[in-house]
Design an enzyme around this catalytic site. Sequence first.
Site, short mmCIF file in Angstrom:
data_model
loop_
_atom_site.label_atom_id
_atom_site.label_comp_id
_atom_site.label_asym_id
_atom_site.label_seq_id
_atom_site.Cartn_x
_atom_site.Cartn_y
_atom_site.Cartn_z
N MET A 40 52.36 25.06 -45.66
CA MET A 40 52.40 26.03 -44.57
C MET A 40 51.58 27.28 -44.88
O MET A 40 51.71 28.29 -44.19
CB MET A 40 53.85 26.42 -44.27
CG MET A 40 54.64 25.33 -43.58
SD MET A 40 53.99 24.88 -41.95
CE MET A 40 54.38 26.37 -41.02
N HIS A 442 25.36 31.68 -14.13
CA HIS A 442 25.42 30.46 -13.30
C HIS A 442 24.74 29.31 -14.04
O HIS A 442 23.69 29.51 -14.65
CB HIS A 442 24.70 30.72 -11.98
CG HIS A 442 24.58 29.52 -11.10
ND1 HIS A 442 25.61 29.11 -10.27
CD2 HIS A 442 23.56 28.62 -10.93
CE1 HIS A 442 25.23 28.01 -9.63
NE2 HIS A 442 23.99 27.70 -10.01
#
Length: 458
Positions: A40, A442
């Site tokens: 961990m 775009h």
Amino acid sequence: MTALHTDLLVIGFGKGGKTLAAAMGRQGRRVIMVEQSELMYGGTCINIGCVPTKALIHRASVRPQDTDPSAWFADSVAWTGSLTSLLRKKNFDMLDSLDSVTVVTGTAAFIDEKRVEVTAGDDRLEITADTIVINTGAQPVVPDIPGLRDSAHLITGTELIGSSDLPRRVAVVGGGYQGIEFAAMLSHYGAEATVLERASRVLRREDEDVAEAAEKILRDQGVNFVTGADVTRVTDSGDMAVVHYEANGTAGSLEVDAVLAAAGRAPRTAELRLEAAGVRTTDTGAVEVDQYLRTSRPHIFAVGDVNGGPQFTYISLDDYRIVADQMTGEGKRSTADRVAVPYTLFMTPPLARVGMTETEARATGRPVRVAAKPIAAIAAMPRAHILDDVRGLMKFVIDAETDAILGAALLSVDAQELVNTVALAIRSGVTASSLRDAIWTHPSSTEAFNEVLANVVR
């Protein structure tokens, strides 16, 4: 027993604690980081939370149609394990490379408000510290359903992402964000997933139209839902489990290979002996803190999931900022400073939200406008067509008098990124009209704002 003194003791290797330990270590302060398990290092996010679950979700979404689902799942789990191992090492090295920081692996428990005992087998270490930070995270909740905890087919999310075996049929107990996310992922891998939710509908924190749109996407994908379902018991029958439930006055049952407990996560405090330090907890078992994350003992702080706040790694990171400001700054930063904190449910496409829902906004009594549009109908969002996914919708909640953005729900491709732009707009006071009239690249998903915010529907 060996005894050490340090300036800062951090219990738990999560995001807030490890970032604080590194920052204080770089300043030359003596720091000890205690982590219960070497598996961990780095905390929940990189080991059993955000990173592995989202990696598996991504791998599920790109599975070739001619690939055996079980084999692809096993390969994905192995790939994800390699990723988390790499990140775990990087996190350990981040602290281990600092001369003033020591990483200790073992279980921590308070002796009193200044002393903590760390045990690892027969080894004992006593640490005294000027400042202590509790950062032990949370653990899966298994509902108290007769037969569930004793079932050989019970799994939690932590166990699911570490197993290479793809269950063919799985019952997901809980229709919240965690349950939905796992059900969507398993369905993409080819499993038959059924969500059992006690409430009348899933995603109760969302507006009904948003929740319905998300549920339709999931149903079309193959996820089954049983709402109003009270799971009464689980029984094992050979190589399968039988989940018994009652829904809307009718008894039903499911035969499954696995029962996934997805009822959330609870703060992890049982091993800490908080009572020995005089540290109070809330009714939910979280460490009680004030807005500066101080516990009932002023030199002891609690950060991350263990303090009962929103269970997001980015909240834990902000917890670090608050505690660091207490230790080395002006001491002004607090949880009260948090505005427009976004979140994302990583189904496909993702559902992201920030601020108020329409229901919440109307409950305040203020005049509200809503701008919403299905993704398939947004001409100014060709990116969704390019990615061949025009499912979902965008919805903005706007103050009719001030044009302030009160909230947004984005169910679309790239929603996990779009929501951060909206959150920043809310925090910065950017109006809906300004967001509508902005110049965006775009083809991008962001340019959908131009069209959606011009489409006030009620």
